[in-house]
Enzyme design. Structure first.
Site, short mmCIF file in Angstrom:
data_model
loop_
_atom_site.label_atom_id
_atom_site.label_comp_id
_atom_site.label_asym_id
_atom_site.label_seq_id
_atom_site.Cartn_x
_atom_site.Cartn_y
_atom_site.Cartn_z
N LEU A 176 0.83 -1.20 0.00
CA LEU A 176 0.00 0.00 0.00
C LEU A 176 0.87 1.25 0.00
CD1 LEU A 176 -2.60 1.75 0.52
CD2 LEU A 176 -2.20 1.32 2.97
N SER A 177 0.53 2.21 -0.84
CA SER A 177 1.14 3.54 -0.83
C SER A 177 2.65 3.45 -1.00
CB SER A 177 0.74 4.26 0.47
OG SER A 177 1.04 5.63 0.41
N ALA A 178 3.45 3.90 -0.01
CA ALA A 178 4.89 3.73 -0.12
C ALA A 178 5.26 2.26 -0.26
CB ALA A 178 5.59 4.34 1.09
#
Length: 363
Positions: free
Chosen positions: A145-147
């Site tokens: 997720l995300s980073a």
């Protein structure tokens, strides 16, 4: 390059918009002991199902900023799914000494170059788990997720020979940024390299000639942290790698949400993009499945990315696949499917699962 004061201001703004994921104890995760030179100075945890078959699949799960491995597992439901279906998990975890917000350093060239930094630490973790637990090396996958999603793209780019598939949730293209200011710009959809340049960076990351890992992309339409144009940029970075057209071969409606599918010449699905209507920044969940729990960046939107990603990799039986077609008059949009909200896991689904377990066809 932006001034340092501007960079610090942006970091302060980011801290103000993110709510920290609370530390949560998860006794089911086991700390990974020494696993190599660990140049990225990461730590790792494993989850092994109680019933372990030979040649298990392995899923590498990468948390987002402000999160921990244990917290992300509780929110996403990966270990519960792994327990039910008999596959192993590896959870690399970032340390505050490397990044004060616990983000994987997806924008740092040293950390996303093959056999260097954080990607090499994760590769060393994978090698240890595969060797010690009888993992099928042909069934190793990565998601984040995300980073963590951006770092998942880095893993797929630098070690495409290791992975069969990857799933990126609210992530960014590989090597789209090289500094913190650039990272913020890319997250907001500004200044990205051209699709041709992104593809070149992907090809040069490993010198791999194929076959390439499949991609599952998940993006919320209301995400203001990593804007939706990043998901489209990932498609553009990878589509020539897989030899697919610019336009998807198929577009499917799943309730209010949409799934686009790109297939290669033999007809295999190699890229899919789930667009989640109205969703902000986070991992899509359907808590009615019994997998995952809503919380910061863990969003109950009526569709479980964890279950659907595992299904796309063949880790969850295909008889559980929810319909991809538009709801008919006989199947209203809000009707509960096998994994639909409010479904009765003690009903027909349990009967089927118990029968398969008795026959030795399911763990």
């Amino acid at each position: 390059m932006r001034s340092m004061s501007d960079t610090l201001a942006r970091l302060a703004a980011l801290r103000g918009t993110l709510r920290a994921q609370p530390m949560q104890d998860n006794p089911d995760l086991v700390a990974l002991e020494t696993f190599g030179s660990n140049p990225g100075a990461l730590v790792g945890y494993t989850y092994l199902p109680s019933k372990r078959g030979k040649n298990m699949a392995l899923v590498v799960v990468l948390h987002g900023c402000t999160q921990t491995a244990a917290g992300y597992d509780i929110g996403s439901g990966w270990s519960r799914l792994a327990e039910d279906y008999g596959f192993a998990l590896l959870f690399p975890e970032q340390q505050r000494a490397n990044n004060p917000n616990l983000c994987f350093n997806w924008f740092n060239p040293e950390d996303i170059s093959r056999d260097h930094g954080e990607v090499f630490s994760i590769r060393q973790m994978i090698a240890k788990v595969v060797a010690e637990h009888g993992i099928d090396g042909r069934r190793v996958f990565v998601t984040g997720l995300s980073a963590g999603g951006a770092m998942a793209t880095a893993m797929l780019a630098t070690y495409p020979d290791v992975f069969s598939g990857g799933a990126i949730i609210a992530g960014l293209p590989y090597a789209s940024a090289a500094t913190i200011p650039e990272a913020f710009d890319r997250m907001r959809g500004h200044g990205s390299p051209t699709a041709k340049e992104l593809e070149l960076r992907l090809r040069n990351a490993s010198g791999h000639k194929g076959p390439w890992p499949t991609l599952s992309l998940w993006q919320g339409t209301a995400d203001r942290t990593v804007v939706p144009s990043n998901a489209n940029a990932i498609v553009e970075q990878w589509r020539n790698i897989h030899g697919v057209d610019a336009s998807p071969g198929r577009v499917e409606d799943i309730g209010r949400h949409q799934r686009k599918v790109w297939t290669d010449a033999p007809g295999a699905e190699v890229i899919e993009l789930y667009t989640i209507a109205g969703m902000d920044h986070g991992t899509p969940l359907d808590v009615g499945t019994g997998y995952g729990a809503s919380g910061p960046f863990m969003l109950d939107v009526g569709i479980s990315s964890t279950v659907e990603i595992a299904r796309s990799w063949g880790l969850v039986p295909s008889f559980e696949k929810r319909s991809n077609a538009k709801p008919s008059a006989a199947q209203p949009e809000n009707a509960a499917g096998p994994f639909g909200a409010g479904s009765d896991r003690g009903g027909i689904q349990k009967v089927i699962e118990d029968a398969l377990r008795s026959a030795g066809l399911m763990k």
